[in-house]
Design a protein around this motif. Structure first.
Motif, PDB file in Angstrom:
ATOM      1  N   PHE A 121      -5.318   1.995 -13.662  1.00  0.00           N
ATOM      2  CA  PHE A 121      -5.536   1.512 -15.028  1.00  0.00           C
ATOM      3  C   PHE A 121      -4.663   0.282 -15.291  1.00  0.00           C
ATOM      4  N   SER A 122      -5.218  -0.659 -16.003  1.00  0.00           N
ATOM      5  CA  SER A 122      -4.521  -1.926 -16.236  1.00  0.00           C
ATOM      6  C   SER A 122      -3.185  -1.735 -16.940  1.00  0.00           C
ATOM      7  N   SER A 123      -3.123  -0.784 -17.873  1.00  0.00           N
ATOM      8  CA  SER A 123      -1.878  -0.577 -18.607  1.00  0.00           C
ATOM      9  C   SER A 123      -0.783   0.032 -17.725  1.00  0.00           C
ATOM     10  N   GLU A 124      -1.170   0.685 -16.629  1.00  0.00           N
ATOM     11  CA  GLU A 124      -0.172   1.279 -15.717  1.00  0.00           C
ATOM     12  C   GLU A 124       0.204   0.318 -14.594  1.00  0.00           C
ATOM     13  N   ILE A 125      -0.769  -0.388 -14.034  1.00  0.00           N
ATOM     14  CA  ILE A 125      -0.465  -1.308 -12.942  1.00  0.00           C
ATOM     15  C   ILE A 125       0.369  -2.491 -13.429  1.00  0.00           C
ATOM     16  N   SER A 126       0.334  -2.744 -14.731  1.00  0.00           N
ATOM     17  CA  SER A 126       1.097  -3.870 -15.283  1.00  0.00           C
ATOM     18  C   SER A 126       2.533  -3.504 -15.649  1.00  0.00           C
ATOM     19  N   ARG A 127       2.925  -2.254 -15.474  1.00  0.00           N
ATOM     20  CA  ARG A 127       4.293  -1.859 -15.784  1.00  0.00           C
ATOM     21  C   ARG A 127       5.281  -2.508 -14.809  1.00  0.00           C
ATOM     22  N   PRO A 128       6.553  -2.654 -15.198  1.00  0.00           N
ATOM     23  CA  PRO A 128       7.537  -3.342 -14.352  1.00  0.00           C
ATOM     24  C   PRO A 128       7.621  -2.791 -12.933  1.00  0.00           C
ATOM     25  N   ASN A 172       5.365  -1.599 -11.182  1.00  0.00           N
ATOM     26  CA  ASN A 172       4.130  -1.826 -10.421  1.00  0.00           C
ATOM     27  C   ASN A 172       3.689  -3.284 -10.400  1.00  0.00           C
ATOM     28  N   LYS A 173       4.473  -4.155 -11.004  1.00  0.00           N
ATOM     29  CA  LYS A 173       3.989  -5.531 -11.213  1.00  0.00           C
ATOM     30  C   LYS A 173       3.717  -6.277  -9.905  1.00  0.00           C
ATOM     31  N   GLU A 174       4.362  -5.863  -8.801  1.00  0.00           N
ATOM     32  CA  GLU A 174       4.131  -6.531  -7.512  1.00  0.00           C
ATOM     33  C   GLU A 174       3.011  -5.876  -6.707  1.00  0.00           C
ATOM     34  N   LEU A 175       2.368  -4.870  -7.287  1.00  0.00           N
ATOM     35  CA  LEU A 175       1.418  -4.069  -6.513  1.00  0.00           C
ATOM     36  C   LEU A 175      -0.044  -4.385  -6.804  1.00  0.00           C
ATOM     37  N   SER A 176      -0.307  -5.382  -7.621  1.00  0.00           N
ATOM     38  CA  SER A 176      -1.703  -5.748  -7.927  1.00  0.00           C
ATOM     39  C   SER A 176      -2.504  -6.094  -6.674  1.00  0.00           C
ATOM     40  N   PRO A 177      -1.907  -6.800  -5.687  1.00  0.00           N
ATOM     41  CA  PRO A 177      -2.676  -7.075  -4.462  1.00  0.00           C
ATOM     42  C   PRO A 177      -3.133  -5.802  -3.746  1.00  0.00           C
ATOM     43  N   ALA A 178      -2.311  -4.764  -3.800  1.00  0.00           N
ATOM     44  CA  ALA A 178      -2.709  -3.502  -3.165  1.00  0.00           C
ATOM     45  C   ALA A 178      -3.917  -2.901  -3.875  1.00  0.00           C
ATOM     46  N   VAL A 193       0.838  -1.201   0.000  1.00  0.00           N
ATOM     47  CA  VAL A 193       0.000   0.000   0.000  1.00  0.00           C
ATOM     48  C   VAL A 193       0.874   1.251   0.000  1.00  0.00           C
ATOM     49  N   LEU A 194       1.974   1.218   0.753  1.00  0.00           N
ATOM     50  CA  LEU A 194       2.881   2.363   0.798  1.00  0.00           C
ATOM     51  C   LEU A 194       3.545   2.592  -0.560  1.00  0.00           C
ATOM     52  N   THR A 195       4.054   1.532  -1.172  1.00  0.00           N
ATOM     53  CA  THR A 195       4.699   1.670  -2.481  1.00  0.00           C
ATOM     54  C   THR A 195       3.685   2.058  -3.551  1.00  0.00           C
ATOM     55  N   PHE A 196       2.481   1.553  -3.426  1.00  0.00           N
ATOM     56  CA  PHE A 196       1.397   1.878  -4.352  1.00  0.00           C
ATOM     57  C   PHE A 196       1.145   3.389  -4.362  1.00  0.00           C
ATOM     58  N   ALA A 197       1.078   3.977  -3.165  1.00  0.00           N
ATOM     59  CA  ALA A 197       0.856   5.428  -3.055  1.00  0.00           C
ATOM     60  C   ALA A 197       2.049   6.208  -3.591  1.00  0.00           C
ATOM     61  N   LEU A 198       3.247   5.726  -3.315  1.00  0.00           N
ATOM     62  CA  LEU A 198       4.452   6.392  -3.809  1.00  0.00           C
ATOM     63  C   LEU A 198       4.497   6.387  -5.330  1.00  0.00           C
TER      64      LEU A 198
END
Length: 345
Positions: free
Chosen positions: A138-145, A147-153, A112-117
Motif C-alpha cells: 500500500f502506498s501509505s505504508e511503502i512511503s514510510r521512513p 520503507n522509503k528505499e524499498l520502492s524499487p523492490a 528484496v530481503l529488507t522488503f520481506a523483513l
C-alpha cells in the motif's frame, strides 16, 4: 459388501449380559439354551433385552456406514494429493520465474530481503495482527521512513507478479506469498553466487558445488507455509524500526518482540541493509550478538556454509509465518474431467 443384517448373529454372542439372573444363548449348533430367571429388562422368555439389541443394531449399522464411507475417504485423499501436486508444481514454476528475474537484476537482492523483513516485522503478538501479509504494497505504508528505499523492490515484484499471474491456473498469487517467496529466491541466489565465486567465477562448477554442499533440503517447512492471504489495509505505523539508524539494542528489542533473538538477528544481517559488512560490524559491538556474528562469518568461509545457511533458512521460515493462517487449498483448481464416451478405443 456384507449387509448389516447378516452380521447380527455375530453381534448377538457379544451382547453383555446382566450381572444378575439372565438367559444365555449358545452359538454352537443343536445346543440348548440355558434357561435362567428372566429379569425386568426382558420382554418375555427366550428373548434378548430390547435395549441391548438396539445397542447391537446401532453398532452394526455404524460399522456398515463406516465401511460404505471408505470410498468417500479415498476420494477425499485423492483430491488432497491432487491439490498438493498442483501447489507444488505452481511453487516450482514461481521459483524459476523469480530466479530468472533476480539473475537479470542482482542489485535488487538486498532490497528484496529488507522488503520481506519489513513486511513481516509489523507483527504484534499482543493483538495477533500484522506480519507477512503483503500490507507493505500500500502506498501509505511503502512511503514510510523505514520503507522509503524499498520502492524499487515493490516495482520489481509487481512485474514478476504479472508474469506469475499469467500462467497461474489457481488464481493470482497473493503479495504476501510473493514477497516471502522472493526472499527465499534471493537467499538462494546469494548462496549460489558465493559458490560461483569459490569456483573462480565458473557458473557451472559453482552450481554443482551448491547442489553438492548446499542445504536445499532445509526449505521443506518454508515451502509448506504457502497460502497466505493479503491484508486489505496498511498495518499500523511505528512497528518497524529504521534499521539504518537503529541501535543494536533497538534491533534486539524488535526481534525479541516477534519471538526472535540475538542469534536470528546476527544470521539475518543481510536483511538489515545493503551493506552487510557494515551491519555486522555494528552488531559485533554487542556482547550478546557478537559470538553469533563471528560464528556465521567463519561459516561463510567454508565450502558448505552449513551453520550459516541452515540457521538463516530456519530464521526466515519463522519470520515468514508470523501470525499467518495458511490456506492449504490456495492455488489449487478443478481437474478437467475426461469424457470417456468420446474416447476412441
Amino acid at each position: 459388501m456384507v449387509s448389516f443384517i447378516s452380521t447380527v448373529p455375530s453381534f448377538v454372542s457379544l451382547i453383555p449380559l446382566p450381572s444378575g439372573s439372565f438367559q444365555t444363548y449358545s452359538t454352537t449348533p443343536h445346543s440348548s439354551p440355558i434357561n435362567c430367571k428372566i429379569g425386568a429388562d426382558f420382554d418375555g422368555d427366550d428373548r434378548f433385552p430390547r435395549r441391548r439389541l438396539l445397542h447391537c443394531l446401532g453398532a452394526t449399522i455404524g460399522m456398515d456406514f463406516i465401511a460404505r464411507s471408505s470410498s468417500f475417504v479415498e476420494v477425499a485423499n485423492a483430491a488432497d494429493l491432487i491439490q498438493r501436486r498442483q501447489r507444488s508444481e505452481f511453487q516450482d514454476k514461481i521459483k524459476g520465474t523469480l530466479f530468472d528475474a533476480l539473475k537479470g537484476n542482482p542489485d535488487i537482492v538486498p532490497s528484496v530481503l529488507t522488503f520481506a523483513l519489513n513486511d513481516a516485522m509489523t507483527y504484534d503478538k499482543a493483538t495477533k495482527s500484522g506480519g507477512p501479509n503483503g500490507s507493505i504494497r500500500f502506498s501509505s505504508e511503502i512511503s514510510r521512513p523505514e520503507n522509503k528505499e524499498l520502492s524499487p523492490a515493490l516495482t520489481f515484484l509487481e512485474e514478476v507478479k504479472k508474469e506469475i499471474d499469467s500462467y497461474s491456473k489457481g488464481g493470482p498469487i497473493s503479495y504476501a506469498d510473493l514477497i516471502q517467496c522472493a526472499a527465499q529466491s534471493a537467499v538462494k541466489s546469494t548462496f549460489l553466487a558465493s559458490a560461483i565465486r569459490k569456483c573462480g567465477g565458473n557458473e557451472e562448477k559453482g552450481a554443482l558445488l551448491y547442489r553438492a554442499y548446499g542445504s536445499s533440503g532445509q526449505w521443506g517447512l518454508f515451502d509448506r507455509q504457502f497460502g497466505r492471504s493479503d491484508a486489505e489495509q496498511p498495518d499500523p505505523e511505528g512497528r518497524v524500526p529504521l534499521w539504518a539508524t537503529s541501535s543494536v539494542q533497538a534491533m534486539k528489542d524488535k526481534f525479541s518482540a516477534v519471538g526472535l533473538g540475538p542469534r536470528q538477528l546476527a544470521v539475518m544481517s543481510a536483511f538489515l541493509g545493503p551493506d552487510q559488512s557494515a551491519t555486522e560490524a555494528l552488531l559485533a559491538s554487542d556482547p550478546e550478538v557478537s559470538p553469533w556474528v563471528q560464528k556465521y562469518q567463519r561459516s561463510r568461509e567454508t565450502v558448505s556454509q552449513t551453520d550459516y545457511e541452515v540457521d538463516l533458512i530456519t530464521a526466515l521460515t519463522k519470520l515468514c509465518s508470523l501470525g499467518q493462517q495458511i490456506n492449504y487449498e490456495a492455488y489449487s483448481y478443478p481437474v478437467q474431467k475426461v469424457d470417456l464416451s468420446k474416447l476412441k478405443l
